[in-house]
Design an enzyme around this catalytic site. Structure first.
Site, PDB file in Angstrom:
ATOM      1  N   SER A 322      22.640  56.790  27.596  1.00  0.00           N
ATOM      2  CA  SER A 322      21.435  56.692  26.758  1.00  0.00           C
ATOM      3  C   SER A 322      20.422  55.758  27.401  1.00  0.00           C
ATOM      4  CB  SER A 322      21.777  56.113  25.387  1.00  0.00           C
ATOM      5  OG  SER A 322      22.869  56.761  24.845  1.00  0.00           O
ATOM      6  N   ARG A 326      16.472  56.405  29.059  1.00  0.00           N
ATOM      7  CA  ARG A 326      15.294  55.663  28.585  1.00  0.00           C
ATOM      8  C   ARG A 326      14.667  54.839  29.697  1.00  0.00           C
ATOM      9  NH1 ARG A 326      18.607  57.119  24.583  1.00  0.00           N
ATOM     10  NH2 ARG A 326      17.843  57.271  22.425  1.00  0.00           N
ATOM     11  N   GLY A 394      20.052  67.309  25.426  1.00  0.00           N
ATOM     12  CA  GLY A 394      19.350  67.217  24.148  1.00  0.00           C
ATOM     13  C   GLY A 394      18.522  65.946  24.071  1.00  0.00           C
ATOM     14  N   ARG A 422      20.464  74.754  20.278  1.00  0.00           N
ATOM     15  CA  ARG A 422      20.464  73.564  19.419  1.00  0.00           C
ATOM     16  C   ARG A 422      19.133  73.401  18.689  1.00  0.00           C
ATOM     17  NH1 ARG A 422      23.354  69.720  23.600  1.00  0.00           N
ATOM     18  NH2 ARG A 422      22.609  68.017  22.334  1.00  0.00           N
ATOM     19  N   SER A 468      19.572  60.045  13.018  1.00  0.00           N
ATOM     20  CA  SER A 468      19.603  60.558  14.397  1.00  0.00           C
ATOM     21  C   SER A 468      18.812  59.633  15.303  1.00  0.00           C
ATOM     22  CB  SER A 468      19.009  61.975  14.446  1.00  0.00           C
ATOM     23  OG  SER A 468      18.559  62.254  15.758  1.00  0.00           O
ATOM     24  N   GLN A 470      18.104  60.226  18.332  1.00  0.00           N
ATOM     25  CA  GLN A 470      17.180  60.993  19.171  1.00  0.00           C
ATOM     26  C   GLN A 470      15.862  61.259  18.446  1.00  0.00           C
ATOM     27  OE1 GLN A 470      19.351  64.469  20.408  1.00  0.00           O
ATOM     28  NE2 GLN A 470      20.614  63.319  21.855  1.00  0.00           N
ATOM     29  N   ASP A 616      33.398  57.451  19.779  1.00  0.00           N
ATOM     30  CA  ASP A 616      33.834  58.068  21.037  1.00  0.00           C
ATOM     31  C   ASP A 616      35.093  57.418  21.604  1.00  0.00           C
ATOM     32  OD1 ASP A 616      31.832  59.962  21.126  1.00  0.00           O
ATOM     33  OD2 ASP A 616      30.428  58.612  22.134  1.00  0.00           O
ATOM     34  N   ARG A 647      39.536  66.260  18.590  1.00  0.00           N
ATOM     35  CA  ARG A 647      40.237  65.089  19.138  1.00  0.00           C
ATOM     36  C   ARG A 647      41.386  64.611  18.263  1.00  0.00           C
ATOM     37  NH1 ARG A 647      35.097  61.998  22.009  1.00  0.00           N
ATOM     38  NH2 ARG A 647      35.223  63.266  23.898  1.00  0.00           N
ATOM     39  N   ARG A 688      37.613  62.446  27.747  1.00  0.00           N
ATOM     40  CA  ARG A 688      38.135  61.206  27.149  1.00  0.00           C
ATOM     41  C   ARG A 688      39.640  61.318  26.830  1.00  0.00           C
ATOM     42  NH1 ARG A 688      33.595  58.308  27.042  1.00  0.00           N
ATOM     43  NH2 ARG A 688      31.721  59.232  26.148  1.00  0.00           N
TER      44      ARG A 688
END
Ligand code: NAP
Length: 735
Positions: A322, A326, A394, A422, A468, A470, A616, A647, A688
């Site tokens: 992320s 940026r 995204g 999406r 969100s 985003q 995560d 998961r 992961r």
């Protein structure tokens, strides 16, 4: 497949195709014509043809397929000479490097191009020529372009297609005109330049010295000037129109570069070179539709991890994704030069980088995670030459929507097949209420997105219906250009990397409770950003060092943004020994070195407040729970079921295989600590999961094999090397 195939011309291409037909048993007999007796004799001697002729008209009499394999300007004369001797069912094809003039020649001879004439062009070859230069595998894994006409016969097209496929080629279809345009740029222009450069230098009086000292660059650039002059003479005339247009475009480009050098415009020169470098490095991947980085590894890699070992030393895991995104965005929009280190060179962040390059920002790198961005200021972006392609990202698309809504030019953004499904309305809608003119596609409001330039944005007060990061970030970025204040309220806390980095670039953003405010009209000032290591990647080593005996690691420069530190909270609650050292702020982000030592973990009921902060990290936390004394209970984490894999189920299956009592529930898991055994677990391609089971081996009683681990490279390219260096007994096997 064919009773008899006749070749007119048996040079490099004709003889290669003849060899391939022979090798694949596709023709009962092969005949050919050549003006050179020697060629015919040689071809007979090496068993390439069954019969040879000096006159093309004699060669075609019994042929089911005629292949024109001579220079393109000879097409009309050859067709004229053979036309009365052709069988009515014959298929004619050619291998010429231009198509417009071949079709025109056929029209001139036959009135209209015969329906069973299928023009074709193999994109393979070399600068050699003649019958002995041919190779049966010349076309293997190369492309062949066929350019059928509207009235071409489907059966003839299919047969020509099958013949090339049997030669190992991939067959593509194009119009005649498109073929000539594309080839003018990709093949004819480079040949013209190579011939011209060598000729220009050869004319100079000092030419001997020039050629004697010619370095690799000259040799590489001019290799193709060794090609056959007759063939290229013909091509240059045959595709005059396409070549002149390509040459005009090229001349403008060279003039731009020359002017920039003369003006000592270092930014402009660097801009051209960096854009070209990245395009050169990645063009094969772009062609394969895989955006900007290496093709994802689709091989089945298996991790084989021997039991035991420990973890020791100082480790730096890859940069945060992320923040990498940026840093490119704000660095580009800032005034001055921003130097970024620790940039995550993953496909998504590279898509953002490319988008800004396309908008005229000079960006050097990335090289070993270092990027140097020559910021253009809030008013300095330029219209990109084409639609911006952001691959699978995204983040890029939603954040860029905010930025692009405020520019002076129109833009279109596209993505790969998965991103194209999406939803984008959640960002488009509030942007529209700021005054943006933005259009998504289809009923579901998906990409591509078209954004109109030259709109005046106004600040809005917006309560986000869904939490969100985003959407919030896209609106804050649009707010940089909006008149007045943009006020956003979030229904639940989300990652605040944008707010922090804006402040790091000297922009005033205020956060009060769940409300964030930004006022347009300011400026961003370049800064240096050492992208913090990703806490999600660091988590494997936090868990590993906690469960392994005698472990002591320092994880360097890890981002400890409060919205991401659930893994630290949970491990500490389980009795983990984690110490934050050297806490500091980098570009607005809190960062620390984290020391982790072995500890006796105990089972806990995980606080639901920590769930979003560690979402995560649960795969690795489940391993911690398996090594803890007592029961660990996770609830409120149903989102885990819709990650890269389910998961909850996949981790429970693996743990059970390894002898742990793990009970999946709809929104979490109940795990009894115990002895991890050995066995084979399946990661279902989830990076992961793969890394978590690798770490589990530190406390296992035997070897753990993990299937389907190739995707680890997407988030953590050097995981295996780093873990092995620290003491994990891990090996990679190609299954
Ligand atoms: P090549 O090795 O020089 O062979 C050319 C052949 O054409 C020779 O067998 C020659 O035979 C014959 N030929 C020359 N002029 C002729 C004329 N006026 N009438 C009849 N036959 C004539 O060339 P090539 O590389 O095979 O090229 C053949 C075709 O493939 C060209 O149209 C070229 O555009 C195309 N092509 C070439 C490449 C490449 O990289 N080389 C790649 C793709 C497509 P004789 O002189 O013995 O009669």
């Amino acid at each position: 497949m064919f009773n008899q195939v006749a070749f007119i011309g048996l040079g490099l291409i004709g003889s290669s195709l003849a060899r391939s037909l022979r090798a694949n048993g596709l023709a009962k007999t092969i005949v050919a014509s050549s003006r050179s007796e020697r060629t015919i004799r040689t071809a007979l001697e090496i068993g390439l043809i069954d019969e040879g002729f000096s006159d093309a008209a004699d060669a075609v009499k019994n042929a089911d397929l005629v292949v024109l394999a001579m220079p393109v300007c000879a097409t009309q004369a050859v067709l004229e000479s053979i036309k009365h001797n052709l069988k009515s069912t014959v298929i004619i094809t050619d291998v010429g490097s231009t198509k417009g003039n071949v079709v025109a020649a056929a029209e001139a001879v036959f009135g209209t191009v015969p329906a069973r004439f299928v023009p074709a062009h193999p994109i393979a070859g070399s600068e050699q020529s003649g019958v002995l230069a041919g190779k049966a595998n010349l076309f293997d894994r190369h492309k062949v372009i066929i350019t059928p006409l509207a009235h071409s016969d489907a059966d003839a097209i299919a047969q020509v297609q099958q013949m090339w496929q049997a030669a190992g080629a991939e067959v593509l279809t194009m119009t005649v005109q498109r073929h000539d345009e594309v080839l003018a740029k990709t093949s004819h222009l480079p040949h013209l330049l190579a011939f011209s450069l060598v000729d220009t230098l050869a004319r100079e009086s000092q030419n001997l010295d020039i050629f004697r000292y010619a370095a690799g660059g000259f040799r590489d650039f001019t290799r193709i000037a060794g090609s056959d002059p007759t063939m290229w003479h013909d091509i240059f005339f045959a595709n005059e129109h396409g070549i002149v247009a390509a040459l005009d475009g090229f001349s403008e480009g060279v003039a731009r570069l020359k002017a920039a050098i003369v003006a000592h415009d270092s930014d402009a020169v660097l801009g051209i070179l960096t854009r070209a470098q990245v395009a050169r490095h990645h063009f094969t991947h772009m062609l394969a539709g895989t955006a900007y980085s290496k093709t994802m590894n689709t091989k089945n890699l298996q991790f084989v991890v021997a039991a035991g070992g420990t973890l020791q030393g100082n480790l730096r895991v890859p940069g945060d994704k992320s923040i990498s995104h940026r840093s490119i965005m704000l660095g580009s929009l800032a005034e001055g030069i921003t130097e970024v280190t620790g940039f995550l060179e993953g496909e998504d962040a590279l898509a953002t980088l490319q988008a800004f390059r396309d908008m005229g920002v000079v960006i050097e790198g990335p090289k070993n995670g270092e990027v140097r961005i020559h910021g253009v200021g809030l008013q300095g972006l330029q219209a990109p030459p084409n639609a911006l392609y952001v691959g699978n990202s995204g983040t890029s698309m939603r954040l860029l929507s905010g930025i692009l809504s405020a520019q002076k030019f129109d833009t279109v953004m596209t993505g790969d097949a998965s991103l194209s499904k999406r939803p984008m309305e959640r960002i488009a809608k509030p942007l529209r209420s700021m005054g943006a003119v933005i259009q998504t596609t289809g009923e579901k409001g998906t990409p591509p997105i078209s954004i109109k330039g030259n709109q005046l944005l106004k600040g809005i007060t917006y309560a986000m219906p869904v939490a969100s990061a985003q959407v919030k970030s896209g609106l804050l970025l649009a707010g940089l250009w909006a008149e007045g204040e943009t006020v956003i309220t979030e229904p639940a806390p989300t990652r605040d990397h944008s707010e922090r980095m804006l402040r790091g670039f000297g922009y005033d953003v205020t956060t009060e409770g769940s409300t964030i405010r930004i006022r347009g009209g300011g400026k961003l000032t370049a800064t240096n950003i050492d992208v913090p290591a990703d806490i999600s990647s660091a988590a494997f080593f936090m868990v590993g060092a906690s469960i392994a005996p005698n472990a002591d690691v320092i994880l360097e420069h890890v981002g400890i943004n409060p919205t991401r530190i659930g893994v630290i909270n949970i491990l500490r609650a389980m009795g983990g020994d984690l110490t934050l050292l050297n806490e500091r702020e980098v570009g607005g982000e809190p960062v620390a070195d984290i020391r982790v030592r072995s500890a006796k973990l105990k089972g806990i009921r995980i606080d639901e407040a920590d769930v979003p902060l560690a979402i995560d990290e649960f795969p690795s936390l489940f391993i911690a729970a398996a090594c803890a004394e007592g029961t660990t209970v996770l609830t409120g984490a149903e989102e885990l079921r819709v990650k890269e894999s389910d998961r909850i189920q996949v981790m429970a299956d693996g743990l059970i295989t390894l002898g742990i009592d793990a009970q999946p529930t709809p929104d979490g898991m109940i795990i009894q600590g115990g002895q991890i055994g050995s066995g084979k677990v399946i990661s279902h391609g989830d990076h992961r999961i793969a890394m978590s089971f690798a770490i589990a081996a530190l406390r296992a009683s035997g070897t753990i094999e993990i299937e389907d681990c190739a995707n680890v490279a997407t988030s953590f390219p050097l995981f295996v090397e780093l873990a092995r260096g620290a003491g994990l007994k891990i090996n990679v096997v190609e299954a």
